[in-house]
Design a protein around this motif. Structure first.
Motif, mmCIF file in Angstrom:
data_model
loop_
_atom_site.group_PDB
_atom_site.id
_atom_site.type_symbol
_atom_site.label_atom_id
_atom_site.label_comp_id
_atom_site.label_asym_id
_atom_site.label_seq_id
_atom_site.Cartn_x
_atom_site.Cartn_y
_atom_site.Cartn_z
ATOM 1 N N ALA A 141 9.311 110.132 12.482
ATOM 2 C CA ALA A 141 8.431 109.678 11.407
ATOM 3 C C ALA A 141 8.629 110.579 10.197
ATOM 4 C CB ALA A 141 6.966 109.714 11.849
ATOM 5 N N LEU A 143 6.845 112.678 7.649
ATOM 6 C CA LEU A 143 5.540 113.335 7.614
ATOM 7 C C LEU A 143 5.370 114.138 6.333
ATOM 8 C CD1 LEU A 143 5.931 114.731 11.205
ATOM 9 C CD2 LEU A 143 4.328 112.923 10.605
ATOM 10 N N PRO A 233 1.601 110.704 8.527
ATOM 11 C CA PRO A 233 2.857 109.983 8.717
ATOM 12 C C PRO A 233 2.984 108.847 7.704
ATOM 13 C CG PRO A 233 1.322 109.498 10.510
ATOM 14 C CD PRO A 233 0.613 110.416 9.575
#
Length: 337
Positions: A141, A143, A233
């Motif tokens: 992800a 972030l 995220p």
């Protein structure tokens, strides 16, 4: 009384000798198939994790090691050997004795990316290993820490407004989060500095401290930080949303299509490890992964356990991943000396 013909006695003796010779050959064949065929393992196994403690690879390996130990009846001891994007520990296993007692918990970096990313690699991800089993897959992800834009268009706009000022950390040169960052730069046109660390843990600490603008990482090690609001995220590098954290949009939903990637884990042993030991380890790994409790623990780390693959199928998976990442490395223009 009739006497037996001497030729028949000799034929009978020859037949018996042939039978005994055949049985002896079978026994020798079983013993030569590997050391202590019926006794393996008779001592603790060492599983080398080529990254420091506390990162996602380490956490996943420790879960799987517990399950394998229960099946094998011996301890599976984790040995962290980080450095050079996973190359240090991986090379060490490649050069270890092929007796089934030294295992590698490999990743997409060690067995998919590094062969294309590094000009010289001290091992070959296929030729120097017996690829025992695929463990699981985990998407990364994008972030951001507190203080950064939490939607993709605004984040990109901010980075473009301040070229060269922002940075992103990775768990080391040549790792999946390093390559994802380079691909992100290529796809968005932002100018952002890469700062490599020796593992995900130290990189996350500095990200949380606000020293970096963003980071690509699997969700497992950061879920508590996300739930606490310390990290947001922006998007998941996957085709579909996570079952663990379904509120996270995919990168396509966030505004960047065809931006899919993550890591996976395999267990490998040095080339030349006897086939019977490779099969025994393969069986043990998938028996562990089939355990519902272990499955839930992996799910909590945002890892999808793999279906059972044979060693040959695992090898085919790795070979396909090498070609996939070769194209991504070329597109990103990434290279490590």
């Amino acid at each position: 009384m009739a006497r037996r013909h001497p030729h028949r006695r000799r034929e009978g003796g020859l037949t018996m000798r042939l039978i005994l010779a055949s049985l002896f050959a079978c026994v020798v064949g079983m013993l030569s198939d590997g050391p202590a065929f019926a006794q393996y393992p008779d001592k603790a196994l060492r599983m080398v994790v080529p990254f420091p403690p506390g990162g996602p690879t380490d956490l996943i390996a420790r879960v799987v090691a517990v399950g394998m130990a229960a099946d094998l009846g011996q301890q599976v001891i984790i040995d962290n050997k980080g450095g050079a994007g996973g190359n240090v520990g991986t090379e060490m296993v490649a050069k270890s004795k092929p007796d089934g007692y030294t295992l590698l918990f490999g990743t997409a970096a060690t067995h998919g990316i590094n062969i294309s990313l590094y000009k010289t690699l001290p091992y070959h991800p296929v030729k120097d290993f017996e690829l025992v089993a695929l463990v699981g897959l985990a998407p990364m992800a994008l972030l951001v820490p507190a203080g950064q834009p939490t939607n993709l268009p605004d984040l990109i706009a901010k980075l473009k407004a301040e070229p060269g000022k922002a940075s992103y950390p990775s768990s080391g040169n040549g790792t999946t989060n390093h390559l994802a960052g380079e691909l992100f730069k290529t796809r968005t046109g932002v100018d952002i500095l890469h700062v490599p660390y020796r593992g995900t843990g130290p990189a996350l600490q500095d990200l949380l401290a606000g020293r970096h603008a963003l980071m690509f990482a699997t969700l497992g090690p950061v879920m508590e930080n996300v739930r606490a609001g310390q990290l947001v995220p922006v998007g998941l590098m996957a085709d579909k949303r996570s079952t663990v954290m379904p509120d996270i949009p995919t990168m396509k939903e966030a505004g960047l299509a065809d931006f899919v990637g993550g890591t996976w884990n395999i267990i490998a042993v040095p080339a030349g490890t006897p086939a019977n030991i490779v099969r025994r380890l393969n069986t043990s790994i998938y028996k562990a992964l089939a355990d519902p409790t272990l499955g839930e623990r992996l799910k909590a780390l945002n890892v999808e356990a793999s279906e059972a693959l044979t060693p040959a199928e695992t090898k085919a998976f790795v070979e396909a991943e090498i070609e996939k990442w070769r194209k991504i490395v070329t597109m990103a223009g990434a290279q490590v000396d």
